[in-house]
Design an enzyme around this catalytic site. Structure first.
Site, short mmCIF file in Angstrom:
data_model
loop_
_atom_site.label_atom_id
_atom_site.label_comp_id
_atom_site.label_asym_id
_atom_site.label_seq_id
_atom_site.Cartn_x
_atom_site.Cartn_y
_atom_site.Cartn_z
N HIS A 21 16.10 -34.49 35.72
CA HIS A 21 15.94 -33.04 35.85
C HIS A 21 17.17 -32.30 35.32
CE1 HIS A 21 16.44 -29.21 38.05
NE2 HIS A 21 15.17 -29.07 37.70
N CYS A 47 36.55 -43.93 -0.71
CA CYS A 47 36.31 -43.78 0.73
C CYS A 47 37.61 -43.62 1.49
CB CYS A 47 35.53 -44.99 1.27
SG CYS A 47 36.40 -46.57 1.08
#
Length: 805
Positions: free
Chosen positions: A425, A756
């Site tokens: 919830h 990279c």
């Protein structure tokens, strides 16, 4: 004679929302349209909303309800509670029209003839303004389980009707702009699935935190499903990749073992309460509540349901689905399906991200809900009667939350709970409210104190952290619709799989560097050789830790293979079908030694930066068995998970002969270059890689320049040395010349060449230089992707290069 009030599921469809509400209409749609395709929905019937309206008319209750609700200030918590209590009493006392009660009992008897006299049913509330694509009403109305006998059944239906006026439902309707008196309640009655003897849970056909559309997210726990929905337990979690599943592959992408503290069962003797929670046996808590076959079967059902509802809606419609496994027949059943109403409503054109500007001390951690950051004074609620103490902007801290708390939750800046998973919830409501939540943060109510300044961060991946001070953070919004794709491919450097589903939403061309080391150090934690030869680990505490980590796996080696495959697979799935280049492990010996059991297998080196690292390890007897595990994990990603977009990269490869040995070893372990489309790259980070670029091109499919190590070795500078680190500079003319030679050499040989390293992320002038010399791709840290993409587009425009379509 046609029944006036009762409609069987087989007679209902999505068009019947005004008649029986969203939940019942959806159950009817699945029962009618999908049962023939293998979806199991328990049979049952719905009581038309007219029964609710007629009951209130006969009781002359409408005027009293208007008097209670027409001028109610829902922000006045006490007034809301008083009005809600009186409204529920009015509806419950109104009961049911006699004709409706007769039809209900007749239908119940028919259901008994189908399933047996000992039938127990679930009575579920279904409002006529419920389960809409933009408003879920999840948890607003009541469900009653294990209802047996006619008296209990009629009473449960009356209680369902009364739940239209729960405090949270009144508040929610007001916020959503629904007229209280244009909404009615339809109760659904369906055969109970005996998940009290097995498991149940909730699944979504979309990732609930990031909105990533290509994954099914499944949660589950032992017993009836209310505990998962309400957040009473920390459930097991699983992700399955939809595109590869549709291609015929059957593999779980990632999983998380929940604590599953309690389970809900039928109450012994069926006393006043028909269900009860009992502690889950410790042995069960240490295992997943369902097996892999069930997880994959549920994923298939989620895909089937999503495709059906999307076709009916004429647009992509991700779904929120409740499932249950019957402990008697062993089958899986779907007991509810509604449109997902939060992440699917976000604008795909606007990317929002949060970033902490500094770190602090972590007080508690749990499962992150959403990707935001919030801060404020903590308000610890241990007694529900103290809810009125919560002030706007405070961080609500509780054991769990319930639907009755929603009016107060709306004022919080963040939520922290001791228990619960991502479908509980607190998680559902925090997503709807757009605030961060950390659920399953054990002992939060004891660790945090009232008035304490805290920062709740869900921006760091799956783990949500609560820091013990108000940390500065920033919120970024980017309009992606205006960003074109430059001709130079912009890729991303990524190591943390927890960030993959979020990071892939940046404009990108794939992953240029996925660091295996992060997964090994953060998720696996153990040296590979210590898993293969644990008897060589001389420390009893380390051996015990290895045994603890590997206890749920067939062997310690399987622990390494499966964990690494799930981490790498998550990154590959997030960016699928774009290329994801994974660098095989590149720890240095001192870093390997820091892993659990590592010191028993690693030599002490004077200069680990230039020592036993990268390619040198892979074919060496001291590590080759460990490298074999890495290879098996990568084979699993490609062959079992079906993620063929995975490419592999060899780091720190010094010589041609070394490259040949490594490629031979990889082929022996089932990773043969060119087979099944496998491409293998080499890191270009040693001057010899540039000098012998023509020879290396004959062995590898591409090059990825590692600017950090290449700069070190060109300049002869140890970047970790405080004495000479000032001389480490990727902008040095010698380094720039090496970059150009590498790019030119790769082009000359028809090989891909990218970078990279950190340089283009840190220095815009390096990025500009690389574009000018014609590098094919740049792989950047996530925080520089947008800025660099815009700069590259501007530069390419000046150079006369058109952006890609």
């Amino acid at each position: 004679m046609t029944a006036r009030y009762v409609r069987w599921f087989e007679d209902l469809s999505l068009d019947d929302v005004p008649l029986v509400g969203g939940k019942n209409a959806s159950l009817g749609e699945m029962y009618r349209e999908l049962s023939g395709l293998g979806l199991r929905v328990p049979n049952g019937f719905a009581i038309a909303a007219d029964a609710f309206r007629d009951a209130l008319t006969q009781a002359d209750a409408w005027g009293a309800l208007h008097a209670l609700l027409d001028h109610l200030d829902k922000n006045d918590v006490r007034a809301l509670q008083a009005a809600g209590t009186k409204a529920r009493e009015l509806v419950y006392k109104a009961g049911l029209p006699d004709a409706a009660a007769d039809e209900i009992l007749e239908a119940y008897q028919k259901l008994q003839r189908e399933y047996g006299d000992d039938l127990s049913v679930a009575v579920r509330s279904s409002a006529t303004a419920e389960d809409l694509p933009t408003a879920s009403f999840a948890g607003q109305h009541d469900t009653f389980l294990n209802i047996q006998g006619e008296t209990m059944l009629l009473d449960a239906i009356c209680r369902c009707n009364a739940s239209l006026f729960t405090d949270r439902a009144i508040s929610y309707r007001t916020d959503q702009g629904f007229d209280h008196f244009k909404v009615a309640l339809s109760a659904g009655v369906m055969k109970m699935v005996r998940s009290d003897l097995a498991s149940s849970g909730v699944m979504f056909s979309i990732d609930t935190e990031t909105g990533f559309k290509d994954a099914v997210f499944i949660t589950g726990a032992y017993g009836l499903g209310e505990n998962v929905v309400k957040g009473t337990v920390d459930p097991d979690e699983f992700h399955v990749h939809k595109p590869t599943y549709k291609d015929g592959y059957r593999a779980i992408l990632r999983r998380h073992l929940g604590d599953k503290q309690v389970k809900m069962i039928y109450a012994p003797g069926h006393t006043r309460e028909p269900v009860a929670n009992i502690p889950t046996p410790k042995a069960d808590r240490q295992h997943y509540c369902i097996g892999d076959d069930d997880v994959l079967a549920l994923a298939g059902q989620a895909i089937l349901i999503e495709e059906h509802y999307s076709k009916a809606a004429g647009t992509f419609r991700p779904m929120d689905i409740e499932w249950a496994k019957d402990g008697l027949d062993g089958e899986l059943y779907i007991v509810q399906a509604r449109p997902e109403t939060v992440v699917s409503q976000r604008s795909a054109a606007v990317l929002e991200s949060y970033h902490l500007k500094k770190q602090g001390k972590v007080l508690v951690s749990g499962r992150a809900v959403g990707t935001k950051i919030g801060s404020g004074k903590a308000r610890v609620i241990k007694d529900v009667h103290k809810l009125g103490d919560v002030q706007p902007g405070e961080v609500l801290v509780a054991d769990i939350t319930t639907p009755d708390w929603e009016p107060v939750m709306k004022t919080a800046s963040a939520i922290v709970t001791n228990r619960g998973g991502r479908t509980c919830h607190a998680a559902i409501i925090s997503r709807e409210l757009g605030i961060p939540a950390v659920v399953g943060a054990e002992h939060a109510t004891e660790t945090l104190s009232d008035g304490q300044a805290v920062t709740v961060s869900c921006a760091e991946g799956d783990i949500g952290r609560v820091y013990g001070e108000a940390l500065p953070f920033e919120r970024r919004q980017t309009d992606l619709s205006r960003i074109q794709r430059p001709s130079t491919h912009i890729m991303i450097n990524l190591g943390n799989p927890d960030l993959a589903f979020q990071t892939c939403q940046l404009p990108n061309d794939g992953v240029g560097l996925a660091r295996m080391e992060f997964i090994i150090s953060e998720a696996i934690k153990v040296h590979p050789m210590a898993l293969i030869e644990p008897e060589r680990v001389g420390d009893p505490a380390e051996r015990a830790e290895i045994e603890r980590l590997t206890t749920h796996y067939a062997s310690p080696s399987d622990y390494f293979i499966e964990t690494l495959a799930e981490g790498v697979g998550t990154i590959a799935a997030a960016f699928y079908p774009k290329p994801v280049i994974v660098r095989m492990s590149d720890f240095k010996t001192n870093e390997y030694a820091a892993l659990v059991g590592g010191r028993w297998f690693e030599p002490e080196e004077a200069n680990p930066m230039l020592g036993f690292r990268g390619a040198a390890r892979y074919a060496h007897p001291a590590y080759e068995p460990g490298f074999a595990l890495e290879c098996q994990a990568m084979r699993r990603v490609r062959d079992v998970m079906g993620l063929k977009n995975l490419k592999l990269m060899i780091p720190f490869c010094r010589r041609i002969e070394e490259a040949e040995r490594v490629l031979d070893v990889m082929a022996q372990h089932g990773l043969k270059r060119g087979e099944d489309g496998l491409e293998i790259y080499v890191m270009c980070e040693i001057p010899n890689n540039v000098i012998l670029v023509d020879a290396f091109s004959k062995l590898f499919d591409g090059f990825s320049i590692g600017s950090n190590d290449l700069t070190q070795l060109v300049l002869g500078v140890d970047r970790d040395s405080e004495m000479v680190a000032f001389d480490f500079d990727e902008r040095d003319p010698g380094v720039l010349e090496m970059l150009k030679l590498a790019v030119d050499g790769a082009k000359r040989n028809g090989r891909h060449c990218g970078i990279c390293g950190q340089a283009p992320s840190d220095y815009p002038e390096i990025a500009e230089y690389l574009v000018r010399i014609g590098i094919e791709s740049m792989s950047l840290t996530a925080d520089t992707v947008i800025e660099t993409t815009l700069a590259v587009l501007d530069l390419e425009k000046k150079l006369g290069r058109a952006p890609r379509d």
